[in-house]
Scaffold this active site. Structure first.
Site, PDB file in Angstrom:
ATOM      1  N   HIS A 143       0.826  -1.211   0.000  1.00  0.00           N
ATOM      2  CA  HIS A 143       0.000   0.000   0.000  1.00  0.00           C
ATOM      3  C   HIS A 143       0.861   1.263   0.000  1.00  0.00           C
ATOM      4  O   HIS A 143       2.024   1.258   0.397  1.00  0.00           O
ATOM      5  CB  HIS A 143      -0.949   0.010   1.201  1.00  0.00           C
ATOM      6  N   GLU A 157      -2.650  -7.071   7.831  1.00  0.00           N
ATOM      7  CA  GLU A 157      -1.310  -6.938   8.393  1.00  0.00           C
ATOM      8  C   GLU A 157      -1.214  -7.651   9.737  1.00  0.00           C
ATOM      9  O   GLU A 157      -2.227  -7.931  10.390  1.00  0.00           O
ATOM     10  CB  GLU A 157      -0.955  -5.451   8.549  1.00  0.00           C
TER      11      GLU A 157
END
Length: 197
Positions: free
Chosen positions: A12, A89
């Site tokens: 990202h 994550e």
């Protein structure tokens, strides 16, 4: 060498918490202006690399920063992203939201340890995920892949996923390149780092 399909792994774009030096884990913060530009660069590069989007799967972490990165990077391609919970994550427990300097006081290895020791700190957070639990869910993602796959996820996810794909030992993961807004291309047993142009 492993027998997983080809992967384009997108980390990202930069977030507000990245900029502030905060551990995000499974909490979220918005992309910065730079992060949005990084996602746009990723999209331009992917459009040049992938000719037939019907022949690839697109998997995205459920967290907001990755969903926004995917939305920007893939806005002009005929892709149907699938949200994959296992791509979230690592959960860093009580450290989520803390600045790096705060965590260094709690865990000095993060400040003064070797590269490998600093990487291992992520798996020893209070109330967070262990390496074994984390790597098991990332392995599930790779084992589910049946054809070339674009994956939009996170830094620690990327290190572990790419390490598993490449057949690396745990001790080698800390040496993998990183960086927000990168694309890592995994094909034929090798990794190529594709920096946005």
């Amino acid at each position: 060498m492993t027998d997983f399909p080809e992967v384009y792994f997108l980390r990202h774009g930069q977030t507000e918490w990245n900029l502030q030096g905060r551990f995000q884990g499974q909490k979220d913060s918005p992309l910065t202006a730079l992060g949005r530009r990084q996602a746009e660069d990723q999209g331009r590069l992917l459009r040049a690399l992938i000719a037939d989007w019907r022949a690839v799967d697109v998997w995205v972490s459920p967290l907001g920063r990755t969903r926004k990165t995917a939305e920007i990077a893939l806005r002009d391609v005929p892709a149907m992203p699938e949200i994959v919970p296992e791509l979230a994550e690592i959960n860093v427990g009580g450290w989520q939201g803390l600045r790096r300097a705060e965590i260094e006081k709690l865990e000095p290895r993060l400040a003064i340890g070797s590269q490998s020791e600093r990487f291992e700190v992520y798996f020893s957070s209070p109330g967070g995920e262990s390496y074994d639990a984390f790597s098991a869910r990332i392995r599930q993602v790779l084992e589910a892949a049946q054809r070339p796959t674009v994956i939009v996820a996170h830094g620690i996810v990327g290190c572990v996923l790419r390490g598993l794909w490449l057949g690396l030992e745990r001790s080698q993961l800390a040496g993998l390149p990183g960086g927000q807004g990168c694309i890592f291309h995994l094909k034929e047993g090798r990794e190529e780092v594709l920096w946005p142009s």
